[in-house]
Write a protein that holds these residues in place. Structure first.
Motif, PDB file in Angstrom:
ATOM      1  N   LYS A   5       0.575  -1.641  -0.067  1.00 43.78           N
ATOM      2  CA  LYS A   5      -0.221  -0.140  -0.490  1.00 43.78           C
ATOM      3  C   LYS A   5       0.665   1.202   0.186  1.00 43.78           C
ATOM      4  CE  LYS A   5      -3.809  -2.178   2.848  1.00 43.78           C
ATOM      5  NZ  LYS A   5      -4.183  -2.436   3.497  1.00 43.78           N
ATOM      6  N   ILE A   6       1.008   2.315  -1.138  1.00 45.84           N
ATOM      7  CA  ILE A   6       1.078   3.065  -1.304  1.00 45.84           C
ATOM      8  C   ILE A   6       0.590   4.289  -0.757  1.00 45.84           C
ATOM      9  CG2 ILE A   6       2.718   4.857  -2.736  1.00 45.84           C
ATOM     10  CD1 ILE A   6       3.715   1.776  -4.165  1.00 45.84           C
ATOM     11  N   GLN A   7       1.018   5.763  -0.089  1.00 43.11           N
ATOM     12  CA  GLN A   7       0.039   6.723   0.280  1.00 43.11           C
ATOM     13  C   GLN A   7       1.354   7.531  -0.030  1.00 43.11           C
ATOM     14  OE1 GLN A   7      -2.630   7.019   3.953  1.00 43.11           O
ATOM     15  NE2 GLN A   7      -2.062   5.414   5.003  1.00 43.11           N
ATOM     16  N   THR A   8       0.419   8.934   0.080  1.00 42.67           N
ATOM     17  CA  THR A   8       0.646  10.208  -0.372  1.00 42.67           C
ATOM     18  C   THR A   8      -0.139  10.670   0.696  1.00 42.67           C
ATOM     19  OG1 THR A   8      -0.542  10.313  -2.138  1.00 42.67           O
ATOM     20  CG2 THR A   8       1.201   9.999  -3.567  1.00 42.67           C
ATOM     21  N   TYR A   9       0.887  12.135   0.278  1.00 43.55           N
ATOM     22  CA  TYR A   9       1.048  12.847   1.867  1.00 43.55           C
ATOM     23  C   TYR A   9       1.107  14.307   1.140  1.00 43.55           C
ATOM     24  CZ  TYR A   9       0.866   9.121   5.145  1.00 43.55           C
ATOM     25  OH  TYR A   9       0.471   8.079   6.081  1.00 43.55           O
ATOM     26  N   ASP A  10       0.525  14.834   0.591  1.00 48.68           N
ATOM     27  CA  ASP A  10       0.755  16.392   0.196  1.00 48.68           C
ATOM     28  C   ASP A  10       0.395  17.929   0.664  1.00 48.68           C
ATOM     29  OD1 ASP A  10       0.509  18.480  -1.875  1.00 48.68           O
ATOM     30  OD2 ASP A  10      -1.145  17.412  -3.348  1.00 48.68           O
ATOM     31  N   VAL A  11       1.330  17.695   1.564  1.00 49.74           N
ATOM     32  CA  VAL A  11       1.426  18.910   2.442  1.00 49.74           C
ATOM     33  C   VAL A  11       0.633  20.153   1.863  1.00 49.74           C
ATOM     34  CG1 VAL A  11       3.252  20.112   4.046  1.00 49.74           C
ATOM     35  CG2 VAL A  11       3.208  17.883   3.478  1.00 49.74           C
ATOM     36  N   GLY A  12       1.816  20.778   0.526  1.00 48.28           N
ATOM     37  CA  GLY A  12       0.723  21.966   0.193  1.00 48.28           C
ATOM     38  C   GLY A  12      -0.725  21.805  -0.362  1.00 48.28           C
ATOM     39  N   ALA A  13      -1.404  20.954  -0.877  1.00 47.58           N
ATOM     40  CA  ALA A  13      -2.541  20.885  -0.745  1.00 47.58           C
ATOM     41  C   ALA A  13      -3.688  20.731   0.204  1.00 47.58           C
ATOM     42  CB  ALA A  13      -2.927  19.853  -1.828  1.00 47.58           C
ATOM     43  N   GLY A  14      -2.980  19.943   1.141  1.00 46.92           N
ATOM     44  CA  GLY A  14      -3.360  19.649   2.773  1.00 46.92           C
ATOM     45  C   GLY A  14      -4.358  18.735   2.554  1.00 46.92           C
ATOM     46  N   VAL A  15      -4.114  17.045   1.853  1.00 42.30           N
ATOM     47  CA  VAL A  15      -4.843  16.504   1.737  1.00 42.30           C
ATOM     48  C   VAL A  15      -4.235  14.819   1.877  1.00 42.30           C
ATOM     49  CG1 VAL A  15      -6.652  17.230  -0.018  1.00 42.30           C
ATOM     50  CG2 VAL A  15      -4.221  15.929  -0.560  1.00 42.30           C
ATOM     51  N   ASN A  16      -3.786  13.510   2.457  1.00 35.75           N
ATOM     52  CA  ASN A  16      -3.313  12.104   2.137  1.00 35.75           C
ATOM     53  C   ASN A  16      -4.219  11.398   1.462  1.00 35.75           C
ATOM     54  OD1 ASN A  16      -4.116   9.824   4.386  1.00 35.75           O
ATOM     55  ND2 ASN A  16      -2.553   9.667   3.376  1.00 35.75           N
ATOM     56  N   VAL A  17      -4.026  11.117   0.306  1.00 35.88           N
ATOM     57  CA  VAL A  17      -4.341  10.283  -0.674  1.00 35.88           C
ATOM     58  C   VAL A  17      -3.717   8.837  -0.700  1.00 35.88           C
ATOM     59  CG1 VAL A  17      -4.192   9.257  -2.984  1.00 35.88           C
ATOM     60  CG2 VAL A  17      -3.520  12.491  -2.192  1.00 35.88           C
ATOM     61  N   ASP A  18      -4.905   7.821  -0.609  1.00 36.56           N
ATOM     62  CA  ASP A  18      -4.107   6.169   0.120  1.00 36.56           C
ATOM     63  C   ASP A  18      -4.215   5.631  -1.265  1.00 36.56           C
ATOM     64  OD1 ASP A  18      -6.304   5.109  -1.709  1.00 36.56           O
ATOM     65  OD2 ASP A  18      -7.856   5.769   0.320  1.00 36.56           O
ATOM     66  N   ASN A  19      -4.284   4.326  -0.753  1.00 39.16           N
ATOM     67  CA  ASN A  19      -3.232   3.266  -2.162  1.00 39.16           C
ATOM     68  C   ASN A  19      -4.439   3.695  -3.559  1.00 39.16           C
ATOM     69  OD1 ASN A  19      -4.602   2.568   0.182  1.00 39.16           O
ATOM     70  ND2 ASN A  19      -4.769   0.542  -1.291  1.00 39.16           N
ATOM     71  N   LYS A  20      -5.502   3.323  -3.079  1.00 41.75           N
ATOM     72  CA  LYS A  20      -6.708   3.573  -4.139  1.00 41.75           C
ATOM     73  C   LYS A  20      -6.734   5.052  -5.007  1.00 41.75           C
ATOM     74  CE  LYS A  20      -8.351  -0.753  -1.424  1.00 41.75           C
ATOM     75  NZ  LYS A  20      -9.730  -0.635  -0.835  1.00 41.75           N
ATOM     76  N   GLY A  21      -6.491   5.708  -4.059  1.00 48.17           N
ATOM     77  CA  GLY A  21      -6.754   7.523  -5.205  1.00 48.17           C
ATOM     78  C   GLY A  21      -7.973   8.456  -4.123  1.00 48.17           C
ATOM     79  N   VAL A  22      -8.021   7.706  -3.008  1.00 56.75           N
ATOM     80  CA  VAL A  22      -8.573   8.228  -2.446  1.00 56.75           C
ATOM     81  C   VAL A  22      -8.555   9.866  -1.560  1.00 56.75           C
ATOM     82  CG1 VAL A  22     -10.935   8.300  -0.394  1.00 56.75           C
ATOM     83  CG2 VAL A  22     -10.466   6.249  -1.789  1.00 56.75           C
ATOM     84  N   ARG A  23      -8.635  11.002  -2.093  1.00 57.35           N
ATOM     85  CA  ARG A  23      -7.932  11.983  -0.956  1.00 57.35           C
ATOM     86  C   ARG A  23      -9.272  12.227   0.130  1.00 57.35           C
ATOM     87  NH1 ARG A  23      -5.133  15.426  -4.441  1.00 57.35           N
ATOM     88  NH2 ARG A  23      -6.316  17.357  -3.667  1.00 57.35           N
ATOM     89  N   ARG A  24      -8.623  12.698   1.130  1.00 53.34           N
ATOM     90  CA  ARG A  24      -9.001  12.695   2.394  1.00 53.34           C
ATOM     91  C   ARG A  24      -8.439  14.049   2.935  1.00 53.34           C
ATOM     92  NH1 ARG A  24      -8.094   7.379   2.299  1.00 53.34           N
ATOM     93  NH2 ARG A  24     -10.824   6.240   2.601  1.00 53.34           N
TER      94      ARG A  24
END
Length: 174
Positions: A5-24
């Motif tokens: 599972k790969i997640q991204t943490y976009d600090v600039g956009a204020g979102v966390n994107v999970d391995n399924k592409g769901v943005r929180r």
């Protein structure tokens, strides 16, 4: 068997994107010299309402403190994912390497998901070098926790790391 599972943490956009592409949406990101803190609501999960996490690249772990919904409480203080943590500007990335450690402060630590880890290596979802790295990380984490009385804060203090929490999880603050 699922791929890592790969997640991204976009600090600039204020979102966390999970391995399924769901943005929180993330309530708070906080950078420090040793890692990245994230605090956000948990949506669509009956068992939990909030998660706070620290991404710690040098230790190869993500430390999480969950706020459990009534009836779903767990006997744990921290959940540690063994992971490749890649800092970036503005986006951080984690690759979960299947192994997890649950900590009950001052009482016990338990390594979880060894079966998933072995299957991932056996089926080629994790290459042998990454598998070896993850196994060494997990062993070092469990050994360090045991040496410090299963106290995550005590162990991290020896590494110059002090985690602070917003307070949605267990009633503690740094």
């Amino acid at each position: 068997m699922h791929p890592p599972k790969i997640q991204t943490y976009d600090v600039g956009a204020g979102v966390n994107v999970d391995n399924k592409g769901v943005r929180r949406t993330v309530r708070e990101y906080r950078r420090t010299s040793f890692g990245l803190y994230m605090s956000r609501e948990v949506v669509g999960r009956a068992s939990a309402s909030w998660i706070e996490s620290w991404l710690l690249p040098e230790l190869g772990i993500v430390v999480s403190d969950w706020t459990w919904n009534p009836g779903h409480e767990r006997d744990q203080d921290f959940y540690l994912d063994i992971a490749r943590v890649e800092p970036g500007e503005p986006t951080w990335r984690t690759t979960d390497l299947y192994l997890d450690v649950v900590v009950r402060t001052g009482q016990w630590s338990e390594l979880l998901d060894a079966d998933e880890f072995v299957a991932a290596v056996a089926t080629g979802l994790l290459d042998p070098a990454t598998g070896e790295w993850a196994l060494h990380r997990a062993t070092e984490v469990v050994t360090a926790l045991a040496a410090h009385g299963n106290d995550l804060d005590a162990w991290l203090d020896t590494r110059g790391i002090t985690l602070t929490w917003e307070g949605h999880g267990a009633a503690r603050a740094g």
